[in-house]
Scaffold this active site. Structure first.
Site, PDB file in Angstrom:
ATOM      1  N   SER A  38       1.642  13.077 -45.238  1.00 21.49           N
ATOM      2  CA  SER A  38       0.849  11.977 -45.761  1.00 21.49           C
ATOM      3  C   SER A  38      -0.615  12.240 -45.416  1.00 21.49           C
ATOM      4  O   SER A  38      -0.958  12.408 -44.251  1.00 21.49           O
ATOM      5  CB  SER A  38       1.329  10.670 -45.115  1.00 21.49           C
ATOM      6  OG  SER A  38       0.522   9.602 -45.498  1.00 21.49           O
ATOM      7  N   LYS A  63       1.770  13.296 -50.005  1.00 22.76           N
ATOM      8  CA  LYS A  63       1.455  11.901 -50.367  1.00 22.76           C
ATOM      9  C   LYS A  63      -0.012  11.673 -50.071  1.00 22.76           C
ATOM     10  O   LYS A  63      -0.497  12.019 -48.992  1.00 22.76           O
ATOM     11  CB  LYS A  63       2.342  10.986 -49.530  1.00 22.76           C
ATOM     12  CG  LYS A  63       1.835   9.588 -49.288  1.00 22.76           C
ATOM     13  CD  LYS A  63       2.958   8.722 -48.723  1.00 22.76           C
ATOM     14  CE  LYS A  63       2.475   7.757 -47.679  1.00 22.76           C
ATOM     15  NZ  LYS A  63       3.546   6.903 -47.154  1.00 22.76           N
ATOM     16  N   LYS A 105      -3.291   8.764 -50.271  1.00 21.56           N
ATOM     17  CA  LYS A 105      -3.589   7.341 -50.316  1.00 21.56           C
ATOM     18  C   LYS A 105      -4.529   7.075 -51.481  1.00 21.56           C
ATOM     19  O   LYS A 105      -5.447   7.868 -51.736  1.00 21.56           O
ATOM     20  CB  LYS A 105      -4.295   6.936 -49.021  1.00 21.56           C
ATOM     21  CG  LYS A 105      -3.407   7.101 -47.801  1.00 21.56           C
ATOM     22  CD  LYS A 105      -2.404   5.988 -47.760  1.00 21.56           C
ATOM     23  CE  LYS A 105      -1.409   6.177 -46.647  1.00 21.56           C
ATOM     24  NZ  LYS A 105      -0.439   5.083 -46.618  1.00 21.56           N
ATOM     25  N   ASP A 157       0.150   6.490 -52.451  1.00 20.81           N
ATOM     26  CA  ASP A 157       0.483   5.252 -51.728  1.00 20.81           C
ATOM     27  C   ASP A 157      -0.737   4.335 -51.732  1.00 20.81           C
ATOM     28  O   ASP A 157      -1.819   4.722 -51.289  1.00 20.81           O
ATOM     29  CB  ASP A 157       0.876   5.599 -50.275  1.00 20.81           C
ATOM     30  CG  ASP A 157       1.336   4.381 -49.480  1.00 20.81           C
ATOM     31  OD1 ASP A 157       1.398   3.269 -50.040  1.00 20.81           O
ATOM     32  OD2 ASP A 157       1.649   4.549 -48.272  1.00 20.81           O
ATOM     33  N   GLU A 167       3.707   4.394 -54.400  1.00 17.04           N
ATOM     34  CA  GLU A 167       4.215   3.566 -53.303  1.00 17.04           C
ATOM     35  C   GLU A 167       3.395   2.283 -53.166  1.00 17.04           C
ATOM     36  O   GLU A 167       2.162   2.318 -53.126  1.00 17.04           O
ATOM     37  CB  GLU A 167       4.149   4.398 -52.013  1.00 17.04           C
ATOM     38  CG  GLU A 167       4.756   3.725 -50.794  1.00 17.04           C
ATOM     39  CD  GLU A 167       4.775   4.649 -49.575  1.00 17.04           C
ATOM     40  OE1 GLU A 167       4.608   5.872 -49.729  1.00 17.04           O
ATOM     41  OE2 GLU A 167       4.943   4.133 -48.462  1.00 17.04           O
ATOM     42  N   ASP A 218       7.528  -0.090 -49.947  1.00 16.59           N
ATOM     43  CA  ASP A 218       7.398   0.126 -48.497  1.00 16.59           C
ATOM     44  C   ASP A 218       7.288  -1.258 -47.850  1.00 16.59           C
ATOM     45  O   ASP A 218       8.315  -1.864 -47.486  1.00 16.59           O
ATOM     46  CB  ASP A 218       6.156   1.017 -48.244  1.00 16.59           C
ATOM     47  CG  ASP A 218       5.820   1.218 -46.778  1.00 16.59           C
ATOM     48  OD1 ASP A 218       6.487   0.640 -45.910  1.00 16.59           O
ATOM     49  OD2 ASP A 218       4.847   1.958 -46.475  1.00 16.59           O
ATOM     50  N   LYS A 255      11.478   2.442 -43.189  1.00 12.80           N
ATOM     51  CA  LYS A 255      10.867   2.640 -41.876  1.00 12.80           C
ATOM     52  C   LYS A 255      11.666   1.794 -40.894  1.00 12.80           C
ATOM     53  O   LYS A 255      11.822   0.575 -41.113  1.00 12.80           O
ATOM     54  CB  LYS A 255       9.403   2.175 -41.875  1.00 12.80           C
ATOM     55  CG  LYS A 255       8.474   3.060 -42.693  1.00 12.80           C
ATOM     56  CD  LYS A 255       7.029   2.607 -42.588  1.00 12.80           C
ATOM     57  CE  LYS A 255       6.128   3.475 -43.443  1.00 12.80           C
ATOM     58  NZ  LYS A 255       4.763   2.960 -43.558  1.00 12.80           N
ATOM     59  N   GLY A 273       6.753   7.117 -42.211  1.00 14.30           N
ATOM     60  CA  GLY A 273       6.236   7.344 -40.857  1.00 14.30           C
ATOM     61  C   GLY A 273       5.253   6.260 -40.481  1.00 14.30           C
ATOM     62  O   GLY A 273       4.706   5.556 -41.340  1.00 14.30           O
TER      63      GLY A 273
HETATM   64  O1  LIG Z   1       3.423   8.792 -40.002  1.00 10.00           O
HETATM   65  C1  LIG Z   1       2.972   9.361 -41.016  1.00 10.00           C
HETATM   66  O2  LIG Z   1       2.740  10.565 -41.049  1.00 10.00           O
HETATM   67  C2  LIG Z   1       2.730   8.591 -42.288  1.00 10.00           C
HETATM   68  C3  LIG Z   1       1.661   7.655 -42.164  1.00 10.00           C
HETATM   69  C4  LIG Z   1       1.507   6.753 -43.384  1.00 10.00           C
HETATM   70  O3  LIG Z   1       1.413   7.232 -44.488  1.00 10.00           O
HETATM   71  C5  LIG Z   1       1.410   5.360 -43.139  1.00 10.00           C
HETATM   72  C6  LIG Z   1       1.517   4.859 -41.900  1.00 10.00           C
HETATM   73  C7  LIG Z   1       1.212   3.530 -41.636  1.00 10.00           C
HETATM   74  C8  LIG Z   1       0.693   2.742 -42.583  1.00 10.00           C
HETATM   75  C9  LIG Z   1       0.293   3.285 -43.841  1.00 10.00           C
HETATM   76  O4  LIG Z   1      -1.007   3.646 -43.866  1.00 10.00           O
HETATM   77  C10 LIG Z   1       1.132   4.480 -44.268  1.00 10.00           C
HETATM   78  C11 LIG Z   1       2.255   3.994 -45.124  1.00 10.00           C
HETATM   79  O5  LIG Z   1       2.083   2.934 -45.704  1.00 10.00           O
HETATM   80  O6  LIG Z   1       3.285   4.636 -45.284  1.00 10.00           O
HETATM   81 MG   LIG Z   2       3.325   3.171 -47.411  1.00  7.51          MG
END
Ligand SMILES: O=C(O)CCC(=O)C1=CC=C[C@@H](O)[C@@H]1C(=O)O
Ligand SMILES: [Mg+2]
Length: 369
Positions: free
Chosen positions: A136, A162, A164, A189, A214, A239, A263, A291
């Site tokens: 990510s 992924k 953002k 995402d 996402e 999510d 998660k 994650g």
């Molecule tokens: O733990 C990782 O490598 C993924 C992190 C990640 O994409 C996210 C973690 C926490 C909040 C968000 O920003 C995002 C998500 O939404 O999945």
């Molecule tokens: Mg997410």
């Protein structure tokens, strides 16, 4: 088992690079580490995933501590438990606060796996030896920087990328990535940054063969997601909207998504995560493990969960060295050729490194009930 003692440590971990989303930036990770001891002396570990500020969900590090101290530990300490599934029953009268619940329940699963002499993955019903890993990538200061980073991750072998997105940082960014990497398994995402008024922008993303988009819309809205999904070719992945099996059932019935990101913290623990996994499998909805910038304990739990068979899409379970100078477990979690090997040894398969944990601990409290 009967839980007799719980030590909570508050850790502050420096990150190699800050992580930026549509809502904010995490530059240093704070977490609570739970060391949970049962009457026989077996120790299980749990990790909280709530951030310091409530921008991802309403929970924060402080609310998780409050819930643990004032409600969850009193409900669990000195009770006889035959199976970790019973933890959610003990917590049944406590509404939501999934991240607080999951941290303690994960430690109970760890104890259970050790006492039944199996790996956590096996205890959960997982049978994979290897899991596929994606990465990510947070919002970057320029598209050039983003493309450079993606190139590094592709060369490292990550199985999907992924990125953002947020209003104003979406179609052109994705267009540039697609032009540079025509065959890359790619997804975006939005962390709830859009509304149905943005439908034309979101429809433009259909041109880029994304694996999924996402959480484009509000965290508490599966109705508008269902309307949006009817007008998008790209599958929507939920999510933030999915906090329980009931949420998953309703979203699937309404047609709000084609994929679910599970998660453990967001859904209140491993038992609920497994239920969502099983329900999605019965309804042909693929899932993957999200994650929360976890340190080694949370990451180990994610790996064990991902060994279940309907985790068919690569998860956000990058290796320890992606985020951390030093992880809190030994050996550190390693990604090779886009895979993590699922530990087959008893328990979570990684040892907490007390020397590093002590170094990162800023406060500590022992509870005996
Ligand atoms: O733990 C990782 O490598 C993924 C992190 C990640 O994409 C996210 C973690 C926490 C909040 C968000 O920003 C995002 C998500 O939404 O999945
Ligand atoms: Mg997410």
């Amino acid at each position: 088992m009967r839980i007799e003692e719980i030590t909570i440590r508050h850790l502050k971990m420096p990150m190699k690079a800050p992580f930026t989303t549509s809502f904010g930036t995490v530059a240093e990770k704070e977490l609570l580490l739970l060391e949970v001891k049962d009457a026989s002396g077996t120790i299980g570990w749990g990790e909280t995933v709530a951030f310091v500020a409530p921008w991802y969900t309403e929970e924060t590090l402080k609310t998780t501590w409050h819930m643990l101290e004032d409600f969850l530990m009193p409900a669990l300490l000195h009770k006889d438990i035959a199976h970790p599934d019973e933890v959610s029953t003990l917590f049944a009268t406590i509404r939501r606060n999934g991240m607080a619940k999951a941290s303690i329940e994960g430690a109970v699963w760890d104890i259970y796996a050790q006492q039944t002499k199996q790996s956590l993955a096996h205890a959960l019903g997982g049978s994979k030896d290897l899991i596929d890993v994606g990465i990510s990538v947070g919002i970057q200061s320029s598209t050039e920087k983003l493309l450079e980073l993606i190139k590094v991750y592709v060369e490292k072998g990550y199985k999907r990328v992924k990125v953002k997105i947020k209003p104003g940082y979406d179609v052109e960014v994705i267009r540039a990535i697609r032009a540079a990497f025509p065959n890359l398994p790619l997804m975006a995402d939005a962390n709830s940054a859009y509304t149905l008024n943005d439908i034309e922008v979101l429809q433009q993303l259909d041109a880029f063969n994304l694996l999924m988009i996402e959480q484009p819309l509000a965290a508490d809205d599966i109705i508008d997601h269902a309307k949006l999904q009817k007008q998008l070719k790209t599958p929507i992945c939920l999510d933030e909207s999915i906090t329980s099996l009931e949420d998953a059932r309703k979203a699937i019935e309404l047609g709000s998504c084609g994929v679910i990101n599970i998660k453990i913290g967001r859904v209140g623990g491993i038992t609920e995560a497994k239920k969502i996994h099983d329900y999605c499998q019965q309804h042909a909805i693929p899932v993957w493990c999200g994650g929360m910038l976890e340190a080694g304990i949370g990451r180990a739990h994610n790996i064990a969960l991902t060994a279940l068979s309907n985790f068919v899409l690569p998860g956000d379970t990058a290796g320890s060295s992606h985020y951390w100078y030093e992880d809190i477990v030994t050996p550190e979690i390693v990604v090779e050729d886009g895979h993590i090997r699922v530990p087959q040894s008893i328990g979570i398969g990684y040892q907490p490194n007390l020397e590093i944990i002590d170094k990162l601990t800023i406060s500590k409290k022992v509870y005996k009930g």
